[in-house]
Design an enzyme around this catalytic site. Structure first.
Site, mmCIF file in Angstrom:
data_model
loop_
_atom_site.group_PDB
_atom_site.id
_atom_site.type_symbol
_atom_site.label_atom_id
_atom_site.label_comp_id
_atom_site.label_asym_id
_atom_site.label_seq_id
_atom_site.Cartn_x
_atom_site.Cartn_y
_atom_site.Cartn_z
ATOM 1 N N SER A 23 52.791 -130.752 -140.952
ATOM 2 C CA SER A 23 53.545 -129.847 -140.085
ATOM 3 C C SER A 23 54.301 -130.589 -138.988
ATOM 4 O O SER A 23 55.197 -130.020 -138.362
ATOM 5 C CB SER A 23 52.609 -128.807 -139.454
ATOM 6 N N GLY B 297 46.502 -131.041 -134.230
ATOM 7 C CA GLY B 297 47.197 -131.821 -133.223
ATOM 8 C C GLY B 297 48.456 -132.537 -133.662
ATOM 9 O O GLY B 297 48.966 -133.382 -132.936
ATOM 10 N N ASP C 80 43.513 -124.887 -127.808
ATOM 11 C CA ASP C 80 43.031 -124.300 -129.061
ATOM 12 C C ASP C 80 41.570 -123.904 -128.878
ATOM 13 O O ASP C 80 40.856 -124.498 -128.073
ATOM 14 C CB ASP C 80 43.160 -125.286 -130.229
ATOM 15 N N ASP D 236 40.704 -120.051 -124.793
ATOM 16 C CA ASP D 236 41.335 -118.854 -125.349
ATOM 17 C C ASP D 236 42.686 -118.646 -124.661
ATOM 18 O O ASP D 236 42.744 -118.565 -123.430
ATOM 19 C CB ASP D 236 40.425 -117.652 -125.125
ATOM 20 N N ASP E 101 52.242 -123.331 -133.272
ATOM 21 C CA ASP E 101 52.276 -123.423 -134.727
ATOM 22 C C ASP E 101 51.081 -122.703 -135.335
ATOM 23 O O ASP E 101 50.729 -122.917 -136.483
ATOM 24 C CB ASP E 101 52.281 -124.902 -135.153
ATOM 25 N N LYS F 105 55.688 -120.038 -134.814
ATOM 26 C CA LYS F 105 55.722 -119.754 -136.247
ATOM 27 C C LYS F 105 55.726 -118.245 -136.468
ATOM 28 O O LYS F 105 55.006 -117.502 -135.790
ATOM 29 C CB LYS F 105 54.508 -120.367 -136.942
#
EC number: 2.1.1.205
Length: 304
Positions: free
Chosen positions: A25, A53, A83, A99, A124, A164
């Site tokens: 990605s 990452g 994350d 969160d 992403d 995304k």
């Protein structure tokens, strides 16, 4: 990144390991940057849903190495990766296991930035797909709106947001909602993103917050109520039970990446007469969901 035969034939998968990226990605963000110059003048960045990452790696290399940052620079780059899953360290990146919907996460990020707003926020993240396209699109839209809530509290006027999306029949509603908050909204498809996938990326340029709306994160407030004062195009039921449909727009579509780039839907044969070494993943998963199963198998608790 696994080692299935399909992965081995995927050239982006192989090149990611050769070039040291944690996931293929990374090429998606690189191709988006080639098209939109996302990192120009950027100093404070937030990478949401960052694990494992690869996007944080791109941000670190682009902001620190390519821009030739030195300790004498007045405004050093600051990158924060967020994350729920733990993430292995990356040079120049501050990782937060938190969160994105919680106000404490916002406070931690602003503390790292010294109270200054972010120039660029990206995400992403995506849910585990079910194969039911309508359901997957809805869940992804909710994830984007959750990321957008944090973004509106962090991003400076004129800043950029990239996330995304899953293109479906109702994606035009998302385009319209984002259009109330940004000057330009573009749907982009990097060449490294498989054409057979619903995946694309929404590039939102020129954040324009409303002067009479001050976004405030509250875990007890729904997404709809959070954006109530932003006037992003929600319908209202009138006294005579009639209502006006939400405004819907179609964002311009741009394919990113040179035509000479590798085709993500093609498989490339590995020459049998050339000695090749199968490379291990750049970074093994830090908290894989199958970790307990592996431990039980090693201890003989699971039998075939």
């Amino acid at each position: 990144m696994g080692k299935s035969s399909k992965d081995k034939r995927d050239l982006y998968y192989r090149k990611a390991k050769e070039e040291g990226w944690r996931a293929r990605s990374a090429f998606k963000l690189l191709q988006l940057n080639d098209q939109f110059q996302l990192f120009k003048g950027v100093r404070r960045v937030v990478d949401l849903c960052a694990a494992p990452g690869s996007w944080s790696q791109v941000l670190s290399r682009e902001l620190f190495e390519k821009n030739q940052y030195t300790a004498n620079d007045e405004i050093p780059p600051k990158i924060v990766a967020v994350d729920l899953q733990p993430m292995a360290p990356i040079d120049g990146v501050t990782t937060l296991q938190a969160d994105i919907t919680h106000p404490k996460t916002l406070s931690k990020i602003l503390e790292i930035f010294g109270g200054e707003p972010a120039d660029f926020v990206c995400s992403d993240g995506a849910p585990d797909v079910t194969g039911l396209h309508d359901l997957d699109e809805y869940i992804q839209a909710q994830l984007i709106l959750a990321a957008l809530q944090l973004t509106t509290c962090l991003l400076r006027p004129g800043g950029t947001f990239v996330a995304k999306i899953f293109r479906g029949r109702d994606i035009d509603l998302m385009y319209s909602q984002l259009g109330y908050l940004f000057e330009k909204v573009i749907c982009a498809k990097p060449r490294s993103s498989r054409g057979t996938s619903l995946e694309a990326f929404i590039v939102c340029l020129g954040y324009k917050p409303s002067s009479h709306w001050k976004p405030t994160l509250d875990p007890n407030v729904s997404t709809e109520d959070f954006f109530k004062g932003a006037n992003i195009g929600r319908y209202e039921l009138k006294d005579d039970l009639t209502y006006e449909e939400e405004k819907r727009n179609v964002a311009p579509f741009i394919a990113c990446g040179d035509l000479s780039s590798y085709d993500s839907d093609a498989t490339y044969t590995i020459e049998s007469n050339v000695d090749r070494i199968s490379l291990d993943p750049v970074q093994s998963p830090t908290a894989p969901p199958y970790k307990k199963a592996i431990e039980k198998k090693r201890n003989g608790e699971i039998k075939r």
